[in-house]
Scaffold this active site. Structure first.
Site, PDB file in Angstrom:
ATOM      1  N   LYS A  79      66.909   6.144 -20.290  1.00 51.37           N
ATOM      2  CA  LYS A  79      67.364   7.469 -20.761  1.00 51.37           C
ATOM      3  C   LYS A  79      68.527   7.922 -19.889  1.00 51.37           C
ATOM      4  CE  LYS A  79      65.407  12.082 -21.719  1.00 51.37           C
ATOM      5  NZ  LYS A  79      64.189  12.931 -21.602  1.00 51.37           N
ATOM      6  N   SER A 154      62.672  14.942 -25.962  1.00 52.77           N
ATOM      7  CA  SER A 154      64.077  14.694 -25.783  1.00 52.77           C
ATOM      8  C   SER A 154      64.434  13.223 -25.551  1.00 52.77           C
ATOM      9  CB  SER A 154      64.579  15.497 -24.576  1.00 52.77           C
ATOM     10  OG  SER A 154      63.941  15.070 -23.394  1.00 52.77           O
ATOM     11  N   SER A 178      58.410  15.090 -23.692  1.00 52.12           N
ATOM     12  CA  SER A 178      59.572  14.297 -24.118  1.00 52.12           C
ATOM     13  C   SER A 178      59.432  12.787 -24.083  1.00 52.12           C
ATOM     14  CB  SER A 178      60.788  14.693 -23.293  1.00 52.12           C
ATOM     15  OG  SER A 178      61.320  15.873 -23.810  1.00 52.12           O
TER      16      SER A 178
HETATM   17  N1  GLN Z   1      60.697  19.938 -25.978  1.00 47.75           N
HETATM   18  C1  GLN Z   1      60.417  20.527 -24.697  1.00 47.75           C
HETATM   19  C2  GLN Z   1      61.612  21.343 -24.260  1.00 47.75           C
HETATM   20  O1  GLN Z   1      62.501  21.476 -25.008  1.00 47.75           O
HETATM   21  C3  GLN Z   1      60.083  19.454 -23.696  1.00 47.75           C
HETATM   22  C4  GLN Z   1      61.274  18.696 -23.286  1.00 47.75           C
HETATM   23  C5  GLN Z   1      60.963  17.644 -22.260  1.00 47.75           C
HETATM   24  O2  GLN Z   1      59.821  17.225 -22.096  1.00 47.75           O
HETATM   25  N2  GLN Z   1      61.987  17.250 -21.545  1.00 47.75           N
HETATM   26  O3  GLN Z   1      61.673  21.858 -23.191  1.00 47.75           O
END
Ligand code: GLN
Length: 501
Positions: A79, A154, A178
């Site tokens: 990532k 994400s 994420s």
């Molecule tokens: N979807 C969640 C957010 O927008 C979690 C994102 C993540 O785990 N990086 O914060």
């Protein structure tokens, strides 16, 4: 079977048996990525030169008769939130579009020491804020099961790359879900280890008390092997725990007779209602399998979990507003010219950050401001403690907790972008474990209308082994994980037509 379809442990057998060279595997993966990228857009940047040089080195080691560690020579997708020395690391943001880190993240060094091969840096929501990978400054990623749908986020690029065989395995980061949510939506395995298990040094910070790196893989065995590489104390990260790391592969293949499973009713609630049948039905079928393997299942309740989304959206933005203060046009990446320094800061941040990142900075700044700190940030921290206590009580009775990973299957691109709250609710099943620091894994457990559904298994602090044991036992009796639906050239044609290219 194509080389790209194999798991890492299968590739390992072929490499050590001399049936295939690391260059052949790497070239196959790169060719596959070349073919699929116009559809999937899993990567921000492919790194063929690095990959082939690393592959040749592995082949030389094999030629000298050296033994290969389990993940030596395995093509890995990273990532683009993890720093790679000399290689642009964007974090999905325009503000870092030219940022070249001067060092490797600790986990990157560990993967290189193992002999892993870097295929590329994967697409992601900007600064890991999002649940669909639509917040990337470089355009969205598409779900390999249906290219009109999101891969989750994400870490959507890492999940999609793994599911579409554009990498043998991947690493993601999980602040509120994420890793697990995109793994569920793409039909692969994803684990968020216990907070502190994996070094965060060199991971671009979003919300430091929640962020954790973890594996996205094609099966549970690969997940255990990748955990073996990335877990362990790092003197460069003061929040990494200094205790011995077990050999996670030892947890595989053991029976789960007598395993006590709790089903918190809060895991099955979404928007004040029950999670839909599309997700409930495969989860119920999965639980039957656990029962047939000798596990004991009981419903339970952890009342504080109903507040998880509200709590998370105070704590995570608060930490983000502080972490993102460093992007000022002076120290990192993008700078917009201004009349004076304040004007330069303002324009840099205005042009460099996307809408969701700005929204989080404003939310977080507000929650931390003098008049509101007690009412919002402090209150959220108190609720967080209640959640930790609820989990502690539950784990006096149960070995693991189970439920869905995501309240829905993959949704359509654009469906939730205009409604931030609908997007935030996508993580209702995964957020509590970040707030409590607990390990959790998502494993493929079935399909609804041809789209994958993930089962989430949550464990006690530092008890990743029980999660792996349960997930592996389930995987062995189902084989959902080995199903793939790869975008074909007819999809490419349809996509190109829609885009009017
Ligand atoms: N979807 C969640 C957010 O927008 C979690 C994102 C993540 O785990 N990086 O914060």
């Amino acid at each position: 079977m194509e080389l790209t379809e194999l798991t890492a442990h299968e590739v390992h057998e072929l490499l050590t048996g001399g049936q295939v060279s690391c260059r052949e595997v790497t070239e196959a993966v790169l060719a596959r990525a070349e073919q699929v990228e116009p559809l999937a857009h899993s990567y921000i940047r492919l790194t063929p030169e690095i990959a082939l040089a690393q592959a040749d080195e592995i082949d030389q080691r094999l030629a000298r008769g050296e033994s290969l560690p389990p993940l030596g020579g395995i093509p890995l997708a990273l990532k683009d939130i993890m720093c790679t020395k000399g290689l642009i690391t964007t974090c999905g943001s325009k503000i870092l579009e030219d940022f070249i880190p001067p060092y490797d993240a600790t986990i990157v060094t560990r993967c290189y020491e193992q002999g892993m091969v870097l295929v590329g840096k994967t697409n992601m929501d900007e600064f890991a804020m999002g649940s669909s990978t639509e917040n990337s400054a470089f355009g969205p990623t598409h779900n390999p099961w249906d290219i009109e749908r999101v891969p989750g986020g994400s870490s959507g690029g890492s999940a999609s790359a793994t599911a579409a065989n554009e990498a043998i395995m991947a690493l993601g980061s999980d602040t509120g879900g994420s890793i697990r949510q995109p793994a569920a939506l793409c039909g692969v395995v994803g684990m968020k280890p216990t907070y502190g298990r994996v070094s965060r040094q060199g991971l671009v910070a979003f919300a430091s008390s929640l962020d954790q790196i973890g594996p996205i893989t094609k099966d549970v065995t690969d997940c255990a092997h990748l955990l073996n590489v990335i877990c362990g104390h790092d003197p460069l990260d003061s929040t990494s725990v200094d205790i011995p790391v077990p050999d996670f592969a030892q947890a595989l293949g053991k029976e789960i007779k007598g395993l006590k499973i709790g089903l918190p009713k809060e895991f099955f609630e979404y928007e004040g209602k029950e999670v839909g049948e599309e997700v409930q039905a495969p989860i119920r079928a999965a639980l039957k399998i656990f029962e047939s393997l000798g596990a004991e299942i009981e419903e339970t309740s952890l009342p504080s979990l109903s507040y998880c989304v509200a709590t998370y959206y105070l704590i995570a933005p608060a930490e983000a507003s502080s972490n993102l203060a460093r992007y000022d046009g002076v120290q990192y990446g993008f700078r917009a010219p201004g009349e004076d320094i304040v004007d330069m800061y303002r324009k840099t941040r205005d042009q460099g950050f996307g809408a969701e990142v700005k929204r989080r900075i404003m939310l977080g700044t507000y929650a931390l401001s003098a008049g509101y700190y007690d009412a919002y940030y402090q209150k959220a921290q108190q609720v967080r403690t209640l959640m930790v206590q609820d989990f502690q009580r539950a784990f006096e009775k149960y070995d693991v907790l189970m439920g869905p990973t995501s309240p829905t299957v993959a949704f359509r691109l654009g469906e939730r972008t205009a409604d931030p709250l609908a997007m935030y609710l996508s993580d209702v099943c995964t957020i509590p474990m970040n707030l409590a620091g607990l390990p959790a894994i998502s494993v493929p457990c079935g399909f609804s209308d041809g789209l994958p559904v993930g089962l989430q298994i949550v464990g006690r602090t530092l008890d990743e082994e029980t999660l792996l044991r349960a997930a592996h036992a389930f995987e062995q009796s189902t084989r959902f994980h080995s199903r793939r639906n790869l975008p074909a050239s007819k999809d490419a044609k349809a996509l190109v037509e829609r885009r009017g290219e």
